[in-house]
Design a protein around this motif. Sequence first.
Motif, PDB file in Angstrom:
ATOM      1  N   ASN A 220      39.759  49.201  43.856  1.00 14.63           N
ATOM      2  CA  ASN A 220      39.334  47.862  44.263  1.00 14.63           C
ATOM      3  C   ASN A 220      40.557  46.967  44.416  1.00 14.63           C
ATOM      4  OD1 ASN A 220      37.818  45.571  44.840  1.00 14.63           O
ATOM      5  ND2 ASN A 220      37.329  45.161  42.690  1.00 14.63           N
ATOM      6  N   GLY A 221      41.446  47.361  45.327  1.00 19.49           N
ATOM      7  CA  GLY A 221      42.588  46.512  45.659  1.00 19.49           C
ATOM      8  C   GLY A 221      43.671  46.446  44.621  1.00 19.49           C
ATOM      9  N   GLY A 222      43.693  47.404  43.695  1.00 17.96           N
ATOM     10  CA  GLY A 222      44.756  47.411  42.690  1.00 17.96           C
ATOM     11  C   GLY A 222      44.661  46.268  41.700  1.00 17.96           C
ATOM     12  N   ARG A 223      43.443  45.751  41.515  1.00 18.45           N
ATOM     13  CA  ARG A 223      43.330  44.570  40.655  1.00 18.45           C
ATOM     14  C   ARG A 223      43.086  44.940  39.203  1.00 18.45           C
ATOM     15  NH1 ARG A 223      39.687  41.006  43.530  1.00 18.45           N
ATOM     16  NH2 ARG A 223      40.124  42.434  45.223  1.00 18.45           N
TER      17      ARG A 223
ATOM     18  N   LEU B   5      38.988  37.192  31.978  1.00 17.02           N
ATOM     19  CA  LEU B   5      38.986  37.111  33.442  1.00 17.02           C
ATOM     20  C   LEU B   5      37.570  37.021  33.993  1.00 17.02           C
ATOM     21  CD1 LEU B   5      41.706  39.798  34.263  1.00 17.02           C
ATOM     22  CD2 LEU B   5      41.970  37.306  34.374  1.00 17.02           C
ATOM     23  N   ARG B   6      37.413  36.201  35.021  1.00 12.68           N
ATOM     24  CA  ARG B   6      36.121  36.111  35.704  1.00 12.68           C
ATOM     25  C   ARG B   6      35.764  37.479  36.282  1.00 12.68           C
ATOM     26  NH1 ARG B   6      34.385  32.157  40.808  1.00 12.68           N
ATOM     27  NH2 ARG B   6      32.230  32.896  40.895  1.00 12.68           N
ATOM     28  N   GLN B   7      34.508  37.877  36.090  1.00 16.14           N
ATOM     29  CA  GLN B   7      34.073  39.206  36.504  1.00 16.14           C
ATOM     30  C   GLN B   7      33.514  39.190  37.928  1.00 16.14           C
ATOM     31  OE1 GLN B   7      34.398  42.133  34.129  1.00 16.14           O
ATOM     32  NE2 GLN B   7      35.892  40.485  33.939  1.00 16.14           N
ATOM     33  N   GLY B   8      33.602  40.335  38.590  1.00 19.67           N
ATOM     34  CA  GLY B   8      33.107  40.470  39.957  1.00 19.67           C
ATOM     35  C   GLY B   8      34.142  41.146  40.826  1.00 19.67           C
ATOM     36  N   GLU B   9      33.696  41.814  41.882  1.00 19.24           N
ATOM     37  CA  GLU B   9      34.605  42.663  42.650  1.00 19.24           C
ATOM     38  C   GLU B   9      35.696  41.875  43.358  1.00 19.24           C
ATOM     39  OE1 GLU B   9      32.944  44.880  45.804  1.00 19.24           O
ATOM     40  OE2 GLU B   9      31.752  43.255  46.612  1.00 19.24           O
ATOM     41  N   ARG B  10      35.517  40.559  43.583  1.00 16.23           N
ATOM     42  CA  ARG B  10      36.548  39.755  44.233  1.00 16.23           C
ATOM     43  C   ARG B  10      37.423  39.008  43.251  1.00 16.23           C
ATOM     44  NH1 ARG B  10      37.548  41.437  48.850  1.00 16.23           N
ATOM     45  NH2 ARG B  10      38.279  39.437  49.600  1.00 16.23           N
ATOM     46  N   PHE B  11      37.148  39.178  41.949  1.00 16.30           N
ATOM     47  CA  PHE B  11      37.814  38.344  40.954  1.00 16.30           C
ATOM     48  C   PHE B  11      38.757  39.174  40.087  1.00 16.30           C
ATOM     49  CE2 PHE B  11      33.827  36.142  42.103  1.00 16.30           C
ATOM     50  CZ  PHE B  11      34.412  35.004  42.671  1.00 16.30           C
TER      51      PHE B  11
ATOM     52  N   ALA C  73      46.894  44.173  50.621  1.00 19.23           N
ATOM     53  CA  ALA C  73      46.756  45.235  49.621  1.00 19.23           C
ATOM     54  C   ALA C  73      45.522  45.056  48.746  1.00 19.23           C
ATOM     55  CB  ALA C  73      48.007  45.300  48.747  1.00 19.23           C
ATOM     56  N   ARG C  74      45.050  43.807  48.589  1.00 22.00           N
ATOM     57  CA  ARG C  74      43.864  43.591  47.743  1.00 22.00           C
ATOM     58  C   ARG C  74      42.600  44.150  48.389  1.00 22.00           C
ATOM     59  NH1 ARG C  74      41.323  37.679  48.743  1.00 22.00           N
ATOM     60  NH2 ARG C  74      41.893  37.470  50.939  1.00 22.00           N
TER      61      ARG C  74
END
Length: 262
Positions: free
Chosen positions: A21-24, A36-42, A81-82
């Motif tokens: 998922n974008g190396g996050r 950290l705020r949860q969710g695939e974009r966070f 890259a994200r």
Amino acid sequence: MSNEDITLTAGDAEATVQPGNGGRIGGLRVGGLELLRQGERFGCFPMVPWCGRIRDGRFRDGAVVHQMPLNSPPHAIHGTARDGAWSTARVSAGEAVITYDLVEPWPYPGRVTQVVALTEDALTLSMSVETYESSFPAQIGWHPWFHRNLGGEDVRLDFEPAWQEERGADHLPTGHRVDPKPGPWDDCFGMPGGVDVTLTWPGQLQLSVTSPEEWVVVYDEQESAVCVEPQTGPPDGLNTRPRLVTPLEPLEATTTWTWRRA
């Protein structure tokens, strides 16, 4: 190796790395508190090969003008890259190394390597951009979404920037430096001695975001989260302050988050 999630542990700290998922960093728990705020974009995502917005999605490299997709019209934002899947190079109990090969729409071949290292009281993120072919301008940064509230009072932000980049109506720096203004912010600040921002959740946790880099974007216009983003240059920096990646010299950056319980 696969790009499945990786869990790092040290003491009562646990970090989740998401190569696919974008190396996050998908999560960071300290003593059971998720920071950290949860969710695939966070979580916390890497900004590479550029940080923040590129004006109109266009940047110049010598005589050539490149157009990036306008994923935040009218601008291009936060790199490519994200949005890609990274590969896991190696993992140990407290460290993961993941890589991403730059591909279209980015016009230059190169490799990004991110090292995530967890100890009992700190998370260190290091990134490098390398090329074996043509040189190109690039930036490195991180975009963490810290919870504004961990169940008590809202977080307090403390930092002493030397200047604030004046922000134009298009959300990009005008090129003028001004005295730091009170928030709320979606703004870039200069800290020539290195980024040093402290987040305090009263009665719960204090966390310091540090980096040898001198640029930080602070974004706290959303109700649920606060972002403190160390980076190697300001927004639109591919045009205004390009840092060259060459076959002899990669671009490298690092940030460390250090915490202590109240």
